[in-house]
Design a protein around this motif. Sequence first.
Motif, PDB file in Angstrom:
ATOM      1  N   GLY A 245     -54.586  44.321  -3.284  1.00  0.00           N
ATOM      2  CA  GLY A 245     -55.108  43.325  -4.215  1.00  0.00           C
ATOM      3  C   GLY A 245     -55.819  42.259  -3.409  1.00  0.00           C
ATOM      4  O   GLY A 245     -55.551  42.086  -2.217  1.00  0.00           O
TER       5      GLY A 245
ATOM      6  N   THR B 120     -53.497  44.041 -13.746  1.00  0.00           N
ATOM      7  CA  THR B 120     -54.264  45.244 -14.087  1.00  0.00           C
ATOM      8  C   THR B 120     -53.338  46.274 -14.741  1.00  0.00           C
ATOM      9  O   THR B 120     -53.705  46.899 -15.733  1.00  0.00           O
TER      10      THR B 120
ATOM     11  N   ALA C 259     -52.119  38.313  -4.019  1.00  0.00           N
ATOM     12  CA  ALA C 259     -52.629  39.663  -4.247  1.00  0.00           C
ATOM     13  C   ALA C 259     -51.848  40.406  -5.330  1.00  0.00           C
ATOM     14  O   ALA C 259     -52.438  41.083  -6.185  1.00  0.00           O
TER      15      ALA C 259
ATOM     16  N   SER D 261     -56.880  29.391  -7.170  1.00  0.00           N
ATOM     17  CA  SER D 261     -55.859  29.312  -8.210  1.00  0.00           C
ATOM     18  C   SER D 261     -55.619  27.844  -8.543  1.00  0.00           C
ATOM     19  O   SER D 261     -56.200  26.958  -7.924  1.00  0.00           O
TER      20      SER D 261
ATOM     21  N   VAL E 116     -57.896  33.212  -2.303  1.00  0.00           N
ATOM     22  CA  VAL E 116     -57.939  33.385  -3.750  1.00  0.00           C
ATOM     23  C   VAL E 116     -57.800  32.003  -4.388  1.00  0.00           C
ATOM     24  O   VAL E 116     -56.862  31.264  -4.087  1.00  0.00           O
TER      25      VAL E 116
ATOM     26  N   HIS F  52     -52.800  40.347  -9.132  1.00  0.00           N
ATOM     27  CA  HIS F  52     -53.987  41.106  -9.531  1.00  0.00           C
ATOM     28  C   HIS F  52     -53.609  42.543  -9.891  1.00  0.00           C
ATOM     29  O   HIS F  52     -54.100  43.099 -10.868  1.00  0.00           O
TER      30      HIS F  52
ATOM     31  N   ALA G 280     -59.815  46.288 -11.735  1.00  0.00           N
ATOM     32  CA  ALA G 280     -59.377  46.171 -13.127  1.00  0.00           C
ATOM     33  C   ALA G 280     -60.429  46.694 -14.090  1.00  0.00           C
ATOM     34  O   ALA G 280     -60.105  47.405 -15.044  1.00  0.00           O
TER      35      ALA G 280
END
Length: 94
Positions: A11, A41, A34, A18, A16, A37, A84
């Motif tokens: 992931g 999905t 990670a 956030s 990332v 994600h 995804a």
Amino acid sequence: SNRGPEVDLAGPGVQVVSFAPGGELIAGSGTSFAAPHVAGTAALLLSLHPDLSLEELVELLTGTAEDLDAPGPDPATGAGLVDAGAAVQVAASR
């Protein structure tokens, strides 16, 4: 942050973006960024097909992943980066 034969899927886990408490935007890295994600999905796929078996779910996730390293599964990224959009598209066509 994890490597080895137990890795099935990757992931996004580097820088990332956030939200922190209070609504501030932050960027973080690691499995804590990670894993959601991949889990998200999986949740999307199960919302489309709640009757999916574990094996079918794993096949959708790994079969639609973006291969990142040498062709095929490898110890750093498993089947590749979770995708995804591709997974939902395949699941929706079932």
